[in-house]
Design a protein around this motif. Structure first.
Motif, PDB file in Angstrom:
ATOM      1  N   THR A 199     -26.392  21.268   5.560  1.00 29.13           N
ATOM      2  CA  THR A 199     -26.472  20.074   6.399  1.00 29.13           C
ATOM      3  C   THR A 199     -25.486  19.007   5.971  1.00 29.13           C
ATOM      4  O   THR A 199     -25.115  18.158   6.776  1.00 29.13           O
ATOM      5  CB  THR A 199     -27.889  19.504   6.355  1.00 29.13           C
ATOM      6  OG1 THR A 199     -28.264  19.251   5.017  1.00 29.13           O
ATOM      7  CG2 THR A 199     -28.859  20.414   7.018  1.00 29.13           C
TER       8      THR A 199
ATOM      9  N   TYR B  18     -22.172  19.434   8.212  1.00 26.23           N
ATOM     10  CA  TYR B  18     -22.246  19.556   9.683  1.00 26.23           C
ATOM     11  C   TYR B  18     -21.224  18.661  10.382  1.00 26.23           C
ATOM     12  O   TYR B  18     -20.566  19.089  11.331  1.00 26.23           O
ATOM     13  CB  TYR B  18     -23.631  19.180  10.194  1.00 26.23           C
ATOM     14  CG  TYR B  18     -24.620  20.327  10.269  1.00 26.23           C
ATOM     15  CD1 TYR B  18     -24.194  21.644  10.257  1.00 26.23           C
ATOM     16  CD2 TYR B  18     -25.980  20.086  10.356  1.00 26.23           C
ATOM     17  CE1 TYR B  18     -25.103  22.670  10.316  1.00 26.23           C
ATOM     18  CE2 TYR B  18     -26.886  21.113  10.417  1.00 26.23           C
ATOM     19  CZ  TYR B  18     -26.452  22.414  10.398  1.00 26.23           C
ATOM     20  OH  TYR B  18     -27.339  23.414  10.456  1.00 26.23           O
ATOM     21  N   ALA B  19     -21.087  17.458   9.963  1.00 28.37           N
ATOM     22  CA  ALA B  19     -20.188  16.518  10.629  1.00 28.37           C
ATOM     23  C   ALA B  19     -18.751  16.994  10.529  1.00 28.37           C
ATOM     24  O   ALA B  19     -18.014  16.999  11.534  1.00 28.37           O
ATOM     25  CB  ALA B  19     -20.326  15.137  10.007  1.00 28.37           C
TER      26      ALA B  19
ATOM     27  N   ILE C 291     -18.267  20.078  12.810  1.00 35.01           N
ATOM     28  CA  ILE C 291     -18.219  19.751  14.237  1.00 35.01           C
ATOM     29  C   ILE C 291     -16.868  19.129  14.591  1.00 35.01           C
ATOM     30  O   ILE C 291     -16.295  19.412  15.630  1.00 35.01           O
ATOM     31  CB  ILE C 291     -19.394  18.826  14.620  1.00 35.01           C
ATOM     32  CG1 ILE C 291     -20.679  19.641  14.569  1.00 35.01           C
ATOM     33  CG2 ILE C 291     -19.189  18.213  15.988  1.00 35.01           C
ATOM     34  CD1 ILE C 291     -21.923  18.879  14.874  1.00 35.01           C
ATOM     35  N   ILE C 292     -16.327  18.287  13.701  1.00 34.31           N
ATOM     36  CA  ILE C 292     -15.010  17.683  13.951  1.00 34.31           C
ATOM     37  C   ILE C 292     -13.940  18.769  14.005  1.00 34.31           C
ATOM     38  O   ILE C 292     -13.119  18.801  14.918  1.00 34.31           O
ATOM     39  CB  ILE C 292     -14.684  16.617  12.873  1.00 34.31           C
ATOM     40  CG1 ILE C 292     -15.583  15.409  13.072  1.00 34.31           C
ATOM     41  CG2 ILE C 292     -13.213  16.216  12.941  1.00 34.31           C
ATOM     42  CD1 ILE C 292     -15.476  14.378  11.975  1.00 34.31           C
TER      43      ILE C 292
END
Length: 182
Positions: free
Chosen positions: A28, A31-32, A35-36
């Motif tokens: 987790t 994740y950011a 996604i980018i």
């Protein structure tokens, strides 16, 4: 052996000997960033596909469609020309057969007429020769019949002379022949 212990120590220092690392995409904390990067990669791939690959593919597909359509049209035109040529061939063949039959009939008629003319000429010639031969035969028969009496008189006289030893008178032989005729 010292080197083997150093590698083992480095491994334990990094994550420990039995630490559970896990699958990085399921962490987790990342994740950011994932996604980018997924968005950046998707946009770059979308841009490459839409600007470079898809126009080329659509051009190739369109070119193939046009080529196939042209080939189908050409094949249809060739088929119709072949059918027209076949019809023309059949027509020419039937006309040639008709002309050949007409020529054969004309040739038969011509040969038949020539044969009839030759036959009639030969029949006429033979009839003329036959009439001439019959006239010659009748003349020779008449001449022979005229000579028969003389030959009969001479023969009878020779027979009587041979039998009796003396020649009879010619008037007596003629009288005997006239008497036997009657």
């Amino acid at each position: 052996m010292a080197q083997a212990q150093t590698t083992h120590a480095a491994t334990e220092a990094h994550g420990g000997a039995h630490e559970d690392v896990g699958f990085p995409p399921f962490k987790t904390e990342t994740y950011a960033g994932q996604i980018i990067w997924l968005t950046i990669t998707f946009v770059v791939l979308y841009a490459l596909l839409s600007k470079l690959v898809l126009p080329r593919l659509s051009g190739i597909i369109e070119h193939r469609r046009v080529t196939i359509a042209g080939d189908l049209d050409g094949a249809a035109a060739m088929k119709s020309r072949a059918e027209e040529a076949g019809v023309a061939y059949e027509k020419a063949l039937s006309e040639a057969k008709g002309r050949a039959q007409t020529l054969a009939q004309e040739a038969r008629s011509k040969v038949s007429a020539e044969t009839d003319a030759k036959r009639k000429a030969l029949e006429g010639d033979l009839a003329k020769r036959l009439a001439e031969a019959e006239a010659v035969i009748a003349q020779k028969k008449t001449e022979a019949m005229a000579n028969v009496r003389g030959i009969a008189i001479d023969t009878a006289a020779a027979i009587v002379e041979r039998l009796t030893g003396k020649a009879p008178a010619p008037q007596a032989v003629e009288a005997a022949l006239d008497q036997s005729k009657a």
